[in-house]
Design an enzyme around this catalytic site. Sequence first.
Site, PDB file in Angstrom:
ATOM      1  N   ASP A 289      -5.344 -70.883  73.350  1.00  0.00           N
ATOM      2  CA  ASP A 289      -4.535 -69.786  74.349  1.00  0.00           C
ATOM      3  C   ASP A 289      -3.185 -70.364  75.055  1.00  0.00           C
ATOM      4  O   ASP A 289      -2.831 -71.521  74.769  1.00  0.00           O
ATOM      5  CB  ASP A 289      -5.513 -69.393  75.466  1.00  0.00           C
ATOM      6  CG  ASP A 289      -5.030 -67.973  75.908  1.00  0.00           C
ATOM      7  OD1 ASP A 289      -3.909 -67.376  75.793  1.00  0.00           O
ATOM      8  OD2 ASP A 289      -5.958 -67.305  76.706  1.00  0.00           O
TER       9      ASP A 289
HETATM   10  C1  BGC Z   1      -3.998 -64.957  77.437  1.00  0.00           C
HETATM   11  C2  BGC Z   1      -4.359 -64.338  75.951  1.00  0.00           C
HETATM   12  C3  BGC Z   1      -3.003 -63.677  75.201  1.00  0.00           C
HETATM   13  C4  BGC Z   1      -1.840 -65.001  75.312  1.00  0.00           C
HETATM   14  C5  BGC Z   1      -0.635 -64.506  74.712  1.00  0.00           C
HETATM   15  C6  BGC Z   1      -2.827 -65.611  77.529  1.00  0.00           C
HETATM   16  O1  BGC Z   1      -2.501 -65.785  78.731  1.00  0.00           O
HETATM   17  O2  BGC Z   1      -5.274 -65.219  77.793  1.00  0.00           O
HETATM   18  O3  BGC Z   1      -5.314 -63.190  75.920  1.00  0.00           O
HETATM   19  O4  BGC Z   1      -3.189 -63.463  73.883  1.00  0.00           O
HETATM   20  O5  BGC Z   1      -1.802 -65.123  76.821  1.00  0.00           O
HETATM   21  O6  BGC Z   1       0.128 -63.570  75.200  1.00  0.00           O
END
Ligand code: BGC
Length: 765
Positions: A289
């Site tokens: 993530d």
């Molecule tokens: C979130 C994810 C997301 C990623 C990219 C993160 O802050 O937890 O769900 O896919 O950002 O945008």
Amino acid sequence: MKFKYIFCIAMLLSLTAHAQQKKAVSIHDQKMNKFIDGLLLKMTLEEKIGQLNLLTGGEATTGSVVSTGVEDKIRKGQVGGIFSLTTPARIRKVQEIAVTQTRLKIPMIFGQDVIHGYKTTFPIPLGMSCTWDIDLIQKTARVAAIEASADGLNWTFSPMVDISRDPRWGRISEGSGEDTYLGSQIAMAMVKGYQGDDLSKNNTIMACVKHFALYGAAEAGRDYNTTDMSLNRMYNEYLPPYKAAIEAGAGSVMTSFNDINGVPATANKWLMTDLLRKQWGFKGFVVTDYTAINELIDHGLGDLQKVSALSLNAGVDMDMVGEGFLSTLKKSVQQGKVKTTQIDQACRLILEAKYKLGLFEDPFRYCNEERAKTEILKPEHLQLAREAAGQSFVLLKNEGNVLPLRKTGTIALIGPLSNTGTNMPGTWSVNSDLANTVSLLDGMKAALGSQVKILHSFGANLMADEEYQKRATMFGRDIPRDSRSEEDIIKEAVDIAKKSDVVVAALGESSEMTGESSSRTNLDIPETQKRLLEALLKTGKPVVLVLFSGRPLTLSWEAQNVPAILNVWFGGTETAKAVTDVLFGDVNPSGKLTTTFPKNVGQIPLYYSHKNTGRPLVAGQWFSKFRSNYLDVDNDPLYPFGYGLSYTTFAYSDLKMSNTSFKKGGSVTASIVVKNTGSREGREIVQLYVQDLVGTETRPVKELKGFQKIRLLPGEQKTVTFKISSDDLRFYNAALKYDSELGDFKIFIGGNSMDVMESSFKLKN
Ligand code: BGC
């Protein structure tokens, strides 16, 4: 005899076809392996590490770090993929750098959070799950893939399959609710919808299952918080949706931010290597993530070099935004802390994904201006969004049949959510076509014309108190306040309510009060809105509460005092039309809750499939000393899992079992008669639950094992049949063996998890 002969030939043909297919698959794989072996041989260590680096290309970001010097890094072969960059023209421009200006001309992948639709936005995932319509959900993912790929993307960070039983957690809105079985069905459907049957087609995109793992069980519902969980609960309740998505062929997996039993997911070897790859056989790649590797420093696992090595060695292949891999892995190789074979393996998996997406054959496969013009926001996509929204709404209360409304007379449309188009799509709708997403007011006016007189009072200031509202504005979709006082706004609203036949109050959460980093400890409708609602009720006019929310709210007071409550979540692009369809009876509501609505926050976590305890309450009883209960509230939810009303009524009768017992390997069928006893056609979601009465481990009091969504005309009845096999009764025991156990079972069938008919059977040897 003749039949037998034909049957044998048919079997033979199908076996040969199967063998040929297998051979074809392996030839494809062989070709891919040969290609990638060759490429890896040509790559330097730096180039391999470059492939493991994912950067942002701009637009929406979800952390404080934003990538810089991106073009230069691409030129140096330091970037494997880009996310949050859209449109064929812009993607073509950066892809061109990768395939013309780098030494090995390796194409990049382009991803984004395409979570519930793309430009055509469908209801938030929690709302979508309330349709219980797996085909419909798959269709929405298909449309999302068509539109996203037409706009240049080939990878989505979806499905989000985190089970959550804690509505304080803002991200409960992004998942499919509390149930393992339903969540697993939806996870599979989403993957199939995105990926189709051939990833290399220009209208399919690669799925990324997230957040691996157990992110939905963050302590106290506070986002990014620690998870500590028994293996029993993990294997039986939280892990199956991830596994289901992987079995459906998901090409990638995203790690979660949270700590799991002392080891953060992003550095958790047991999770990513032992479980994901060795036990489940996952063959795709793992991405972190957003800056999750860097966050391991704050978790307390060491400096950037150390945590990057830990993460790679645990099984992470791609580093999202943080650039820890890029800046430290070479040094770690030189110091013997990371093996080149581990980097080769991660690089191979990323190259394989690119190969499967057809990018080596044509790096511009998804950059088609013509498709971008013709395949986005098509009328049939919008029609699907309207249908999906209509089916996602849950009618919580309808005393005296206030709903549906008649298309005559005067309506007072009131509230801070009545005149905001930007709030309709809900969380994670970064690409949503906001310009054409109309407010409830405009949608209603357009649909009803002069048939109904609509009086309107907005009152944005009543959304929440000012400071609270400021905190909930991550994507700037706040509702602009004005200088009026609360008193003035309420007075205006009451005045127009008095002039109307019925009041429609659009209240609840704004879209940014839900989603990432939007945890709450008080789940009431904000006080300011409650005061408005009270004033409206005092006029004596019938009030319909159209409730926007991304989570279960605590509605004990509303359930007592407001005659009709329609929970509309956030319905996507076509929210206004769909709400009008349902309010005025053109669509009969059929959504059922996939998440329990508690009476108050203190009951959380509250979910239907809880354990019995050694001191359970007698059903319907409260309070009893030395029993498992509270002094100040009973154990029941306000609205249970599976609950939702319709404008018609359904009666259940004649629950019959084909047998009272069956052997392992066998099955039994349960049938029930469902009759539409009202005067409108309606859809009913018939639910089957099972309880394993005696086990080597404690088992839930009920577990969903099947459901069917049926349509019945007034007076019509249908016999609904469920098959229950011993495979359906399996669970992970203390030794993590997945098997069924002999003994007595109860089954329950009904229109929600509490109002059920029950029967029983025995599983024998
Ligand atoms: C979130 C994810 C997301 C990623 C990219 C993160 O802050 O937890 O769900 O896919 O950002 O945008």
